[in-house]
Design an enzyme around this catalytic site. Structure first.
Site, PDB file in Angstrom:
ATOM      1  N   CYS A  82      86.362  59.250  27.853  1.00  0.00           N
ATOM      2  CA  CYS A  82      86.084  58.973  26.433  1.00  0.00           C
ATOM      3  C   CYS A  82      87.306  58.479  25.676  1.00  0.00           C
ATOM      4  O   CYS A  82      87.189  57.648  24.769  1.00  0.00           O
ATOM      5  CB  CYS A  82      85.528  60.214  25.740  1.00  0.00           C
ATOM      6  SG  CYS A  82      86.760  61.516  25.466  1.00  0.00           S
ATOM      7  N   HIS A 121      87.325  65.225  22.912  1.00  0.00           N
ATOM      8  CA  HIS A 121      86.343  64.148  23.062  1.00  0.00           C
ATOM      9  C   HIS A 121      86.346  63.271  21.817  1.00  0.00           C
ATOM     10  O   HIS A 121      86.076  63.747  20.709  1.00  0.00           O
ATOM     11  CB  HIS A 121      84.954  64.743  23.308  1.00  0.00           C
ATOM     12  CG  HIS A 121      83.905  63.714  23.600  1.00  0.00           C
ATOM     13  ND1 HIS A 121      83.972  62.887  24.701  1.00  0.00           N
ATOM     14  CD2 HIS A 121      82.773  63.363  22.926  1.00  0.00           C
ATOM     15  CE1 HIS A 121      82.916  62.083  24.699  1.00  0.00           C
ATOM     16  NE2 HIS A 121      82.185  62.352  23.632  1.00  0.00           N
ATOM     17  N   ASP A 136      78.663  57.017  20.857  1.00  0.00           N
ATOM     18  CA  ASP A 136      79.410  57.657  21.938  1.00  0.00           C
ATOM     19  C   ASP A 136      79.015  56.967  23.235  1.00  0.00           C
ATOM     20  O   ASP A 136      77.919  57.179  23.760  1.00  0.00           O
ATOM     21  CB  ASP A 136      79.086  59.147  21.994  1.00  0.00           C
ATOM     22  CG  ASP A 136      79.889  59.880  23.067  1.00  0.00           C
ATOM     23  OD1 ASP A 136      80.568  59.210  23.861  1.00  0.00           O
ATOM     24  OD2 ASP A 136      79.837  61.121  23.100  1.00  0.00           O
TER      25      ASP A 136
END
Length: 304
Positions: A82, A121, A136
């Site tokens: 991420c 994250h 995301d």
């Protein structure tokens, strides 16, 4: 610096959107900064760029330098985790002209039954026509969003993987997902710890406080060096497909097919040998590694 903690967060050259769009299988320019365009590039990204931490197991360091990330993912055809994928995606959105804000989130640990202490994250918040969305493109496996979610508390937002929800609790938002029952044809994996059997699960939590890249430098270093980190204990590669996703966790290769009409996800799982890994990565994930991968699958909390 080489340890990945303190590297420049500003690109030295202008983002080449044409190269990025080609990497995710899109051609042409996208002038309309609307929700339809955002959904399109979000879905194309997760279908084209794997969520993977293989650099950690190839003797490579992962840095939060956008030029390094752009060269790795766009020019060399790799994936990333991420702090690479979503950081790159936020850069793309800003270059296009979207109103984009970086946020940090804490991943839910099902063993501890709590959110992790670190904002490990990275996600992106986008405002379009007065409505706010969460994008995301890099959580992977069955928790991967295919499209952005509208930031509305308690609203069921069905996607291929199941029904996602964002729940507001004061200034803290929680992403959760209600999925389907797993069906595992291979009896050798009927009791595998990789199989998620919880119908509704929390994924991560976040606030709407904007974050800069340096907020993640320490997490970026810890995730790839701490012996207790998930990412040092397991080599992970997953890629979304039109019918589900593929994943290689250590030596376990899985092809997951979503069957919402039957209320199940079919998990076709098998172990592969060291000799098969390079071919699987090339043929099923379109990945060619520069350095030799040393797969890892130590006991650590992780489910498909």
């Amino acid at each position: 610096m080489a340890d990945g903690r303190f590297t420049t967060s500003l690109p030295l050259c202008k983002m080449n959107l044409e190269e990025y769009f080609k990497r995710i299988g899109l051609h042409g320019s996208f002038e309309k900064l609307d929700l339809a365009t955002l959904k399109l590039i979000h879905k194309q990204h997760v279908m084209s760029v794997p969520f993977e931490n293989l650099s950690v197991h190839c003797g490579e360091r992962i840095t939060m330098d956008l030029e390094v990330i752009f060269n790795k993912i766009v020019r060399r055809g790799r994936g990333g985790w991420c702090l690479e994928n979503n950081y790159l995606f936020g850069w793309v959105l800003r270059e296009m002209g979207y109103d984009t804000t970086t946020l940090g989130s804490r991943v839910f640990n099902s063993i501890l039954k709590d959110f992790g202490p670190l904002e490990s994250h990275l996600i992106n918040k986008i405002v379009i026509d007065g409505k706010t969305y969460i994008a995301d493109v890099s959580f992977g496996v069955s928790s991967q969003l295919w499209e952005p979610l509208e930031l509305v508390s308690g609203k069921d937002q069905p996607q291929a993987a199941g029904v996602f929800r964002l729940i507001e609790n004061g200034d803290f938002w929680v992403l959760e997902k209600t999925g389907r029952k797993p069906e595992v044809p291979n009896p050798d994996f009927a009791k595998s710890s990789l199989v998620n059997r919880k119908e509704t699960k929390q994924i991560y939590g976040f606030t709407l406080v904007p974050r800069e890249a340096d907020n993640f430098f320490e997490s970026n270093h810890t995730l790839q060096t701490d012996p207790t980190s998930l990412f040092t204990n397991k080599s992970i590669c997953s890629l979304q497909t039109p019918t589900g996703f593929r994943a290689l966790i250590g030596w376990t290769y899985s092809e997951v097919t979503y069957k919402p009409e039957e209320g199940v996800d079919v998990l076709d799982m098998r172990d592969i040998t060291d000799d098969e890994i390079e071919q699987i990565l090339r043929e099923r994930f379109n990945l060619k590694l520069q350095n030799k991968l040393k797969p890892a699958s130590n006991k650590s909390w992780y489910t498909l």
